[in-house]
Each structure stands twice: as structure tokens, then as C-alpha cells.
Design a protein around this motif. Structure first.
Motif: not given
Length: 115
Positions: A17, A20, A53, A77
Motif C-alpha cells: 500500500e 502504491v 494496490d 479511489r
């Protein structure tokens, strides 16, 4: 603060994470080198390109007061701004984790100042 029950899995996921999230920043290469030098938990998944991700999944945390919390999560997102993310954690209704979270919420309500 709650700690992951499986720190190795959590470290790998957190590393993924972080990469990303940080990929758009100029200092990312330098930071990746620092992390790789300092942490085998980061270096190994990074070298194997297992980093991606995560959009959904589960984590189990061990809270010092209420014990294990089994939480699902969804990462949302924005299509026009992928650097922004909302991570929503969920819990199964009437599960032990649900009961534990309600206990923590009640405890926080009683101990936090209002107003």
C-alpha cells in the motif's frame, strides 16, 4: 493501538500500500532503497514484485483490551485522483468483532471529553 495478528502478512500488505501511495512522489526511489536496506519484511516482497494496490480484503488485529478484531475492508479511489483513497472497514453483525467494537465505542464515548 491494535496490532496485526500476522505481522508478516500485514507488513507485506502495508509495504504494498505504501508503494502504491508513494509512487507519485519524487523521493520514492530513495525511500524504497531505505526501506529495502532496513527491513527484510519489505525487501522480500518488493524484490519478488508481490506489491500491488489492495482494493479489498480482511485483516485480523489484536487489540490490547478487547482481543482479536476480524475486519473486512474496501479501498475506494477516485477515478480522477487515484492518490486519494477512502478505506472503509466493516465487521459482520453480531460477530465477536462487532461486540468488541461496540464495547470500544461505548468506552470511548464515556472517556472522551464532550463539547
Amino acid at each position: 493501538m491494535a496490532a496485526p495478528v500476522n505481522p508478516t502478512t500485514a507488513s507485506s500488505a502495508s509495504a504494498a500500500e505504501a508503494v502504491v501511495v508513494l509512487s507519485g512522489y519524487p523521493r520514492t526511489a530513495e525511500l524504497l532503497t531505505e526501506l529495502s536496506d532496513a527491513s527484510p519484511e519489505f525487501r522480500e516482497p518488493w524484490a519478488e514484485h508481490r506489491l500491488k494496490d489492495k482494493t479489498h480484503g480482511r485483516y485480523v488485529y489484536r487489540h490490547p483490551v478487547v482481543g482479536e478484531l476480524d475486519l473486512g475492508f474496501e479501498t475506494l479511489r477516485l477515478p480522477d485522483d487515484p492518490d486519494q483513497a477512502l478505506i472503509a472497514h466493516t465487521v459482520e453483525e453480531d460477530s465477536p468483532s462487532h461486540t468488541a467494537l461496540r464495547l470500544l465505542a461505548g468506552w470511548a464515548h464515556e472517556t472522551l471529553p464532550t463539547g
